[in-house]
Design a protein around this motif. Sequence first.
Motif, PDB file in Angstrom:
ATOM      1  N   SER A 194       0.775  -1.152  -0.063  1.00  0.00           N
ATOM      2  CA  SER A 194      -0.007   0.015   0.105  1.00  0.00           C
ATOM      3  C   SER A 194       0.686   1.259  -0.047  1.00  0.00           C
ATOM      4  O   SER A 194       2.224   1.063   0.212  1.00  0.00           O
ATOM      5  CB  SER A 194      -0.978   0.054   1.168  1.00  0.00           C
ATOM      6  N   THR A 195       0.315   2.422  -0.294  1.00  0.00           N
ATOM      7  CA  THR A 195       1.153   3.697  -0.361  1.00  0.00           C
ATOM      8  C   THR A 195       1.884   3.829   1.074  1.00  0.00           C
ATOM      9  O   THR A 195       3.127   4.525   0.912  1.00  0.00           O
ATOM     10  CB  THR A 195       0.392   4.810  -0.559  1.00  0.00           C
ATOM     11  N   ASP A 196       1.421   3.522   2.103  1.00  0.00           N
ATOM     12  CA  ASP A 196       2.043   3.685   3.259  1.00  0.00           C
ATOM     13  C   ASP A 196       3.142   2.861   3.694  1.00  0.00           C
ATOM     14  O   ASP A 196       3.787   2.771   4.599  1.00  0.00           O
ATOM     15  CB  ASP A 196       1.085   4.055   4.541  1.00  0.00           C
ATOM     16  N   GLU A 197       3.170   1.837   2.920  1.00  0.00           N
ATOM     17  CA  GLU A 197       4.121   0.638   3.121  1.00  0.00           C
ATOM     18  C   GLU A 197       5.367   0.780   2.405  1.00  0.00           C
ATOM     19  O   GLU A 197       6.390   0.156   2.550  1.00  0.00           O
ATOM     20  CB  GLU A 197       3.508  -0.889   3.023  1.00  0.00           C
ATOM     21  N   LEU A 198       5.240   1.592   1.241  1.00  0.00           N
ATOM     22  CA  LEU A 198       6.475   1.478   0.171  1.00  0.00           C
ATOM     23  C   LEU A 198       7.770   1.991   0.778  1.00  0.00           C
ATOM     24  O   LEU A 198       8.789   1.286   0.566  1.00  0.00           O
ATOM     25  CB  LEU A 198       6.237   2.363  -1.005  1.00  0.00           C
ATOM     26  N   ARG A 221      10.643  -6.600 -10.846  1.00  0.00           N
ATOM     27  CA  ARG A 221      10.123  -6.500 -12.018  1.00  0.00           C
ATOM     28  C   ARG A 221       8.636  -5.730 -12.243  1.00  0.00           C
ATOM     29  O   ARG A 221       8.608  -5.034 -13.272  1.00  0.00           O
ATOM     30  CB  ARG A 221       9.764  -7.843 -12.905  1.00  0.00           C
ATOM     31  N   THR A 222       8.134  -5.956 -11.126  1.00  0.00           N
ATOM     32  CA  THR A 222       6.781  -5.161 -11.123  1.00  0.00           C
ATOM     33  C   THR A 222       6.567  -4.782  -9.760  1.00  0.00           C
ATOM     34  O   THR A 222       6.795  -5.886  -8.516  1.00  0.00           O
ATOM     35  CB  THR A 222       5.746  -6.281 -11.335  1.00  0.00           C
ATOM     36  N   VAL A 223       6.282  -3.514  -9.367  1.00  0.00           N
ATOM     37  CA  VAL A 223       6.000  -3.135  -8.057  1.00  0.00           C
ATOM     38  C   VAL A 223       4.369  -2.543  -8.382  1.00  0.00           C
ATOM     39  O   VAL A 223       3.957  -1.792  -9.264  1.00  0.00           O
ATOM     40  CB  VAL A 223       6.751  -1.695  -7.990  1.00  0.00           C
ATOM     41  N   LEU A 224       3.638  -3.077  -7.315  1.00  0.00           N
ATOM     42  CA  LEU A 224       1.985  -2.914  -7.499  1.00  0.00           C
ATOM     43  C   LEU A 224       1.750  -2.156  -6.124  1.00  0.00           C
ATOM     44  O   LEU A 224       1.964  -2.543  -4.973  1.00  0.00           O
ATOM     45  CB  LEU A 224       1.307  -4.263  -7.167  1.00  0.00           C
ATOM     46  N   VAL A 225       1.071  -0.872  -6.401  1.00  0.00           N
ATOM     47  CA  VAL A 225       0.704  -0.297  -5.213  1.00  0.00           C
ATOM     48  C   VAL A 225      -0.785  -0.257  -5.218  1.00  0.00           C
ATOM     49  O   VAL A 225      -1.467   0.408  -6.069  1.00  0.00           O
ATOM     50  CB  VAL A 225       1.098   1.398  -5.500  1.00  0.00           C
ATOM     51  N   LYS A 226      -1.175  -0.812  -4.046  1.00  0.00           N
ATOM     52  CA  LYS A 226      -2.697  -0.849  -3.778  1.00  0.00           C
ATOM     53  C   LYS A 226      -3.266   0.408  -3.262  1.00  0.00           C
ATOM     54  O   LYS A 226      -2.987   0.978  -2.364  1.00  0.00           O
ATOM     55  CB  LYS A 226      -2.827  -1.940  -2.738  1.00  0.00           C
ATOM     56  N   LEU A 227      -4.433   0.766  -4.020  1.00  0.00           N
ATOM     57  CA  LEU A 227      -4.953   1.998  -3.645  1.00  0.00           C
ATOM     58  C   LEU A 227      -6.447   1.965  -3.147  1.00  0.00           C
ATOM     59  O   LEU A 227      -7.073   2.810  -3.168  1.00  0.00           O
ATOM     60  CB  LEU A 227      -4.842   2.695  -5.036  1.00  0.00           C
ATOM     61  N   GLY A 228      -6.788   0.896  -2.621  1.00  0.00           N
ATOM     62  CA  GLY A 228      -7.823   0.776  -2.250  1.00  0.00           C
ATOM     63  C   GLY A 228      -9.183   0.802  -3.199  1.00  0.00           C
ATOM     64  O   GLY A 228      -8.949   0.300  -4.283  1.00  0.00           O
ATOM     65  N   ALA A 229      -9.963   1.794  -2.882  1.00  0.00           N
ATOM     66  CA  ALA A 229     -11.170   1.886  -3.874  1.00  0.00           C
ATOM     67  C   ALA A 229     -10.622   2.472  -4.917  1.00  0.00           C
ATOM     68  O   ALA A 229     -11.470   2.709  -6.034  1.00  0.00           O
ATOM     69  CB  ALA A 229     -12.243   2.746  -2.924  1.00  0.00           C
ATOM     70  N   ARG A 233      -1.830   0.967  -8.977  1.00  0.00           N
ATOM     71  CA  ARG A 233      -0.849   1.303  -9.867  1.00  0.00           C
ATOM     72  C   ARG A 233       0.270   0.285  -9.778  1.00  0.00           C
ATOM     73  O   ARG A 233       0.719  -0.078  -9.055  1.00  0.00           O
ATOM     74  CB  ARG A 233      -0.290   2.903  -9.287  1.00  0.00           C
ATOM     75  N   ALA A 234       0.639   0.132 -11.173  1.00  0.00           N
ATOM     76  CA  ALA A 234       1.792  -0.965 -11.318  1.00  0.00           C
ATOM     77  C   ALA A 234       2.624  -0.051 -12.106  1.00  0.00           C
ATOM     78  O   ALA A 234       2.783   0.463 -13.104  1.00  0.00           O
ATOM     79  CB  ALA A 234       1.239  -2.047 -12.004  1.00  0.00           C
ATOM     80  N   TYR A 235       4.055  -0.423 -11.584  1.00  0.00           N
ATOM     81  CA  TYR A 235       5.158   0.010 -12.013  1.00  0.00           C
ATOM     82  C   TYR A 235       6.197  -1.155 -12.674  1.00  0.00           C
ATOM     83  O   TYR A 235       6.352  -1.967 -11.776  1.00  0.00           O
ATOM     84  CB  TYR A 235       6.276   0.779 -10.900  1.00  0.00           C
ATOM     85  N   THR A 236       6.695  -1.055 -13.828  1.00  0.00           N
ATOM     86  CA  THR A 236       7.427  -1.609 -14.418  1.00  0.00           C
ATOM     87  C   THR A 236       8.269  -1.043 -15.345  1.00  0.00           C
ATOM     88  O   THR A 236       8.369   0.165 -15.569  1.00  0.00           O
ATOM     89  CB  THR A 236       6.590  -2.787 -15.489  1.00  0.00           C
ATOM     90  N   ALA A 237       9.569  -1.744 -15.800  1.00  0.00           N
ATOM     91  CA  ALA A 237      10.407  -1.128 -16.912  1.00  0.00           C
ATOM     92  C   ALA A 237       9.757  -0.556 -17.926  1.00  0.00           C
ATOM     93  O   ALA A 237      10.437   0.557 -18.667  1.00  0.00           O
ATOM     94  CB  ALA A 237      11.438  -1.967 -17.265  1.00  0.00           C
TER      95      ALA A 237
END
Length: 317
Positions: A194-198, A221-229, A233-237
């Motif tokens: 989640s955003t507060d765990e990154l 390779r993939t960073v997944l940021v959970k945004l709840g409702a 957002r997924a970050y990749t190269a």
Amino acid sequence: MSGVDLLTVGEALVSLRSSGPLLAGGPLSMHLAGAESNVAIGLARLGHRAAWVGRVGGDELGEFVLRQLRAEGVDTTAVRRDPARPTGLMFLERRTADVSRVQYHRAGSAGSALTVDDLRGPLAAGPRMVHLTGITPALSDSAREAAGWAARAAADAGIPVCLDVNHRAGLWSREAARATLFPLAGYASVVVASTDELDLVAQAGADEAAAAAGLLRRGVRTVLVKLGADGVRAYTAEGVRHVAAVPVTAVDTVGAGDAFTAGYLSGHLDGLDLVDRLGRAVTLGAFAVAGHGDWEGLPRRDELSLITGSAAGTTLR
């Protein structure tokens, strides 16, 4: 345990749930709980071969945990029964319609006694993927050593590792969590937070984009940021992708993050592209919040379109 698609490692507990304040008394219902076992069940319901490895007590609660997992098709052949320690227990009370509270009774539990030796056989069997969370290394020194060893051994063997940060403030401080999880993330192919765990797996003080960029530079390779409702957002190269949440009436958010992770890993194992993996992830998250329980409302594969393909209030006949 050969042929396993996903190996999950962690602690499973028995959850006793109350529909009102615990201090007022009243009936309690008994359920299986645990972030890693939730993910295993989510994968098994979608037709993947999932295995959970950990320890349970040599008590009736431990047998309950194993019976529930086996009933859901999760492989438990490597689970160790520990006659000297109890199975972990948690109480969940619905304090208001929107607020639930949890009390844990897990100190000295069988799950906290996890060791490296418990994991050698399951890892040697060559699962297609390994799933870990930040909960397991917070349980004890031996569990922390086991989680670190599993991440390193899997990465060295070319097995992708998924790390869900899943910070539990009641188990350890953010400083202690960062000291363990920052290096652990370096072995992961997928990091979920989640955003507060990154900042627990990235440079302290970094914003979301900088934290994700740092993880990608370290080999994630993939960073997944959970945004709840708001979805994910997924970050990749290749850049950043946002997928909105599936709109549903939320009744219970417990287990939503685990369901999300299960959906994403299912898509990964099925060879879906990033957008479709994210779509499956938010679909399972929607199933989780639209029903009661940690995992009870998760779909079978032929039910995936029930939420996305049906109007609100629909009755299927």
